[in-house]
Design a protein around this motif. Structure first.
Motif, short mmCIF file in Angstrom:
data_model
loop_
_atom_site.label_atom_id
_atom_site.label_comp_id
_atom_site.label_asym_id
_atom_site.label_seq_id
_atom_site.Cartn_x
_atom_site.Cartn_y
_atom_site.Cartn_z
N PRO A 224 29.53 -48.08 -16.07
CA PRO A 224 30.25 -47.89 -14.92
C PRO A 224 29.99 -46.48 -14.21
N LEU A 225 29.69 -45.48 -14.97
CA LEU A 225 29.21 -44.15 -14.50
C LEU A 225 27.94 -44.27 -13.65
N VAL A 226 26.95 -44.84 -14.36
CA VAL A 226 25.75 -45.21 -13.63
C VAL A 226 25.82 -45.98 -12.59
N ALA A 227 26.76 -46.99 -12.52
CA ALA A 227 26.94 -47.72 -11.24
C ALA A 227 27.54 -46.81 -10.20
N LEU A 228 28.53 -46.12 -10.33
CA LEU A 228 28.91 -45.08 -9.39
C LEU A 228 27.89 -44.20 -8.98
N TRP A 229 27.02 -43.50 -9.88
CA TRP A 229 26.11 -42.89 -9.52
C TRP A 229 25.17 -43.30 -8.51
N LEU B 114 25.64 -45.89 -6.54
CA LEU B 114 26.31 -45.97 -5.30
C LEU B 114 26.32 -44.84 -4.51
N TYR B 115 26.31 -43.57 -5.07
CA TYR B 115 26.37 -42.44 -4.53
C TYR B 115 25.13 -42.05 -4.06
N GLU B 116 23.99 -42.49 -4.77
CA GLU B 116 22.50 -42.16 -4.38
C GLU B 116 21.99 -42.85 -3.44
#
Length: 145
Positions: free
Chosen positions: A9-14, A16-18
């Motif tokens: 989930p953290l990688v997915a958020l990253w 999305l941000y990037e």
């Protein structure tokens, strides 16, 4: 390494941000993997002994031969489910294997009340987490507006 439960989930958020999308061919940044590794180590340090006690003694006694059977059964389950395309939890597979091996040894060797509590906790965790997330989001919206 497969840390998808912990870091996915953290990688997915990253991502999305990037890039604005979770679809990416770029490798996961090493600092995110290190962050996940530190989190897993901290979790093992805090709760590892209790989890091992619950799974290895309280749920059903595990011997070296039954431990091998548990590992083999859970690995086969994960591999077969993955090849079919079914998303499975390795934790659920492991607990299921422990209970199945204990049950095959003797139906009385499994602590069925403990298994019931584990089973109920699996279902309670998702709605409770959702409610906590919704409350935090509502708080953020209330503070911002």
């Amino acid at each position: 390494m497969s840390w998808s439960n912990a870091i996915g989930p953290l990688v997915a958020l990253w991502l999305l941000y990037e890039s604005g999308s979770v679809v990416s061919n770029s490798p996961t940044p090493i600092w995110l993997l290190l962050y996940g590794g530190v989190g897993i180590c901290a979790g093992l340090w805090v709760w590892g002994r209790r989890v091992m006690q619950t799974m290895g003694k309280d749920l059903t006694p595990i011997t070296p031969s039954s431990g091998f059977s548990i590992e083999l059964a859970s690995a086969v389950t994960v591999v077969v489910a993955s090849n079919i395309g079914l998303p499975v939890s390795t934790t659920h597979c492991k607990v299921g294997s422990v209970v199945a091996v204990g049950w095959l040894r003797s139906r009385k060797s499994v602590d069925w009340r403990l298994f019931r509590n584990i089973f109920i906790a699996w279902f309670v965790t998702v709605p409770i987490s959702g409610l906590i997330s919704a409350a935090i989001m509502a708080l953020f919206i209330y503070v911002i507006l």
